[in-house]
Design a protein around this motif. Structure first.
Motif, PDB file in Angstrom:
ATOM      1  N   ALA A   1       4.199   6.487 -11.505  1.00 39.70           N
ATOM      2  CA  ALA A   1       3.746   5.248 -10.766  1.00 39.70           C
ATOM      3  C   ALA A   1       4.628   5.678  -9.469  1.00 39.70           C
ATOM      4  O   ALA A   1       5.966   5.705  -9.529  1.00 39.70           O
ATOM      5  CB  ALA A   1       4.141   4.039 -11.228  1.00 39.70           C
ATOM      6  N   ILE A   2       3.964   5.370  -8.300  1.00 39.23           N
ATOM      7  CA  ILE A   2       4.446   5.253  -7.020  1.00 39.23           C
ATOM      8  C   ILE A   2       4.208   4.006  -6.321  1.00 39.23           C
ATOM      9  O   ILE A   2       3.184   3.576  -6.513  1.00 39.23           O
ATOM     10  CB  ILE A   2       4.228   6.646  -6.250  1.00 39.23           C
ATOM     11  CG1 ILE A   2       4.559   7.745  -6.790  1.00 39.23           C
ATOM     12  CG2 ILE A   2       4.859   6.251  -4.655  1.00 39.23           C
ATOM     13  CD1 ILE A   2       3.941   8.869  -6.013  1.00 39.23           C
ATOM     14  N   GLY A   3       5.272   3.094  -5.818  1.00 35.18           N
ATOM     15  CA  GLY A   3       4.918   1.916  -5.096  1.00 35.18           C
ATOM     16  C   GLY A   3       6.120   1.597  -4.265  1.00 35.18           C
ATOM     17  O   GLY A   3       7.055   2.177  -3.922  1.00 35.18           O
ATOM     18  N   VAL A   4       6.027   0.327  -3.870  1.00 35.82           N
ATOM     19  CA  VAL A   4       7.099  -0.315  -3.190  1.00 35.82           C
ATOM     20  C   VAL A   4       7.834  -1.442  -4.320  1.00 35.82           C
ATOM     21  O   VAL A   4       7.107  -1.974  -4.967  1.00 35.82           O
ATOM     22  CB  VAL A   4       6.550  -1.188  -2.086  1.00 35.82           C
ATOM     23  CG1 VAL A   4       7.421  -2.176  -1.353  1.00 35.82           C
ATOM     24  CG2 VAL A   4       5.766  -0.171  -0.997  1.00 35.82           C
ATOM     25  N   GLN A   5       8.947  -1.281  -4.345  1.00 38.39           N
ATOM     26  CA  GLN A   5       9.693  -1.949  -5.274  1.00 38.39           C
ATOM     27  C   GLN A   5       9.656  -3.804  -4.941  1.00 38.39           C
ATOM     28  O   GLN A   5       9.342  -4.006  -3.593  1.00 38.39           O
ATOM     29  CB  GLN A   5      11.150  -1.785  -5.227  1.00 38.39           C
ATOM     30  CG  GLN A   5      12.081  -2.348  -6.172  1.00 38.39           C
ATOM     31  CD  GLN A   5      13.415  -1.993  -6.185  1.00 38.39           C
ATOM     32  OE1 GLN A   5      13.856  -1.233  -5.507  1.00 38.39           O
ATOM     33  NE2 GLN A   5      14.250  -2.425  -7.317  1.00 38.39           N
TER      34      GLN A   5
ATOM     35  N   GLU B   1       0.725  -1.078   0.095  1.00 36.85           N
ATOM     36  CA  GLU B   1       0.027  -0.021  -0.107  1.00 36.85           C
ATOM     37  C   GLU B   1       0.937   1.207  -0.122  1.00 36.85           C
ATOM     38  O   GLU B   1       1.769   1.266   0.660  1.00 36.85           O
ATOM     39  CB  GLU B   1      -0.752   0.162   1.176  1.00 36.85           C
ATOM     40  CG  GLU B   1      -1.780   1.267   1.149  1.00 36.85           C
ATOM     41  CD  GLU B   1      -2.558   1.271   2.794  1.00 36.85           C
ATOM     42  OE1 GLU B   1      -3.637   1.976   2.814  1.00 36.85           O
ATOM     43  OE2 GLU B   1      -2.240   0.412   3.582  1.00 36.85           O
ATOM     44  N   VAL B   2       0.318   2.214  -0.572  1.00 33.42           N
ATOM     45  CA  VAL B   2       1.080   3.590  -0.730  1.00 33.42           C
ATOM     46  C   VAL B   2      -0.243   4.413   0.070  1.00 33.42           C
ATOM     47  O   VAL B   2      -1.142   4.472  -0.386  1.00 33.42           O
ATOM     48  CB  VAL B   2       1.320   4.301  -1.939  1.00 33.42           C
ATOM     49  CG1 VAL B   2       1.861   5.580  -1.883  1.00 33.42           C
ATOM     50  CG2 VAL B   2       2.559   3.397  -2.660  1.00 33.42           C
ATOM     51  N   THR B   3       0.189   4.874   1.407  1.00 33.97           N
ATOM     52  CA  THR B   3      -0.641   5.319   2.096  1.00 33.97           C
ATOM     53  C   THR B   3      -1.143   6.933   1.820  1.00 33.97           C
ATOM     54  O   THR B   3      -0.214   7.525   0.981  1.00 33.97           O
ATOM     55  CB  THR B   3      -0.316   5.474   3.784  1.00 33.97           C
ATOM     56  OG1 THR B   3       0.882   6.283   3.877  1.00 33.97           O
ATOM     57  CG2 THR B   3      -0.122   3.964   4.236  1.00 33.97           C
TER      58      THR B   3
END
Length: 196
Positions: A154-158, A29-31
């Motif tokens: 795009a933003i996220g967790v690798q 999740e991106v909060t």
């Protein structure tokens, strides 16, 4: 997977660690707090005469805005960006109540750099994309004529590169980062004369 910059001088860690992976964790999740932080960083970027030309459309995975932004991306970018925790469209405002905004594109670029560096500080990654349909974004979100959609983000967790599936995409993700040599980047005394 870390790919720190191979630099000739020490860099701030946020700069050294920033890169643009496509392999994203579709369960992470991106909060809203993280999105608030990256947008605040962008908001505090320098701009010509404090004109602040940057604006952002923001969607989190699972919401309608995310789905609509995803729909504006090229098929090649959709193939990996659907795993992002958030998708944004960076928009450049070209006019305000005083008239044309000088250097609006430069201002949007400065805001974008703040945004991606703050993403690194938040433990996230960000990948900026020219591969999207600006006209579709304009229509989909009612963007006015004096505002120009310039880039999707795009933003996220690798994630592990293998999530990309296709061998060529995995190899590209694992490839070393490259930049032109510093001698071809900084000049002194005249064009083409290396400063370093």
């Amino acid at each position: 997977m870390r790919k720190p910059a191979d630099s000739s001088a020490p860099l701030a860690d946020l700069i050294a660690q920033r890169w643009s992976p496509r392999a994203l964790d579709e369960t992470a999740e991106v909060t809203w707090d993280q999105l608030r932080a990256v947008l605040e960083a962008a908001r505090w970027a320098a701009s010509f005469g404090n004109t602040q030309p940057a604006r952002y459309l923001v969607g989190r995975r699972g919401d309608d805005t995310f789905r609509r932004i995803l729909g504006t991306l090229t098929p090649r970018n959709q193939a990996w960006a659907h795993r992002a925790g958030a998708l944004l469209i960076a928009v450049m405002v070209t006019r305000n109540e005083k008239g044309e905004i000088p250097y609006a594109e430069y201002g949007l670029g400065l805001a974008g750099q703040n945004l991606v560096l703050q993403a690194v500080a938040e433990g996230l990654v960000a990948h900026q994309m020219a591969g999207f349909d600006a006209d579709a974004a304009r229509h989909e979100f009612g963007i006015p004529d004096e505002a120009v959609p310039r880039v999707a983000i795009a933003i996220g967790v690798q994630a592990h590169p293998d999530v990309l599936g296709e061998e060529r995409a995995v190899e590209r993700e694992r490839a070393p980062r490259r930049r032109v040599p510093l001698g071809e980047f900084g000049y002194t005394g005249g064009w083409g004369r290396p400063a370093f």
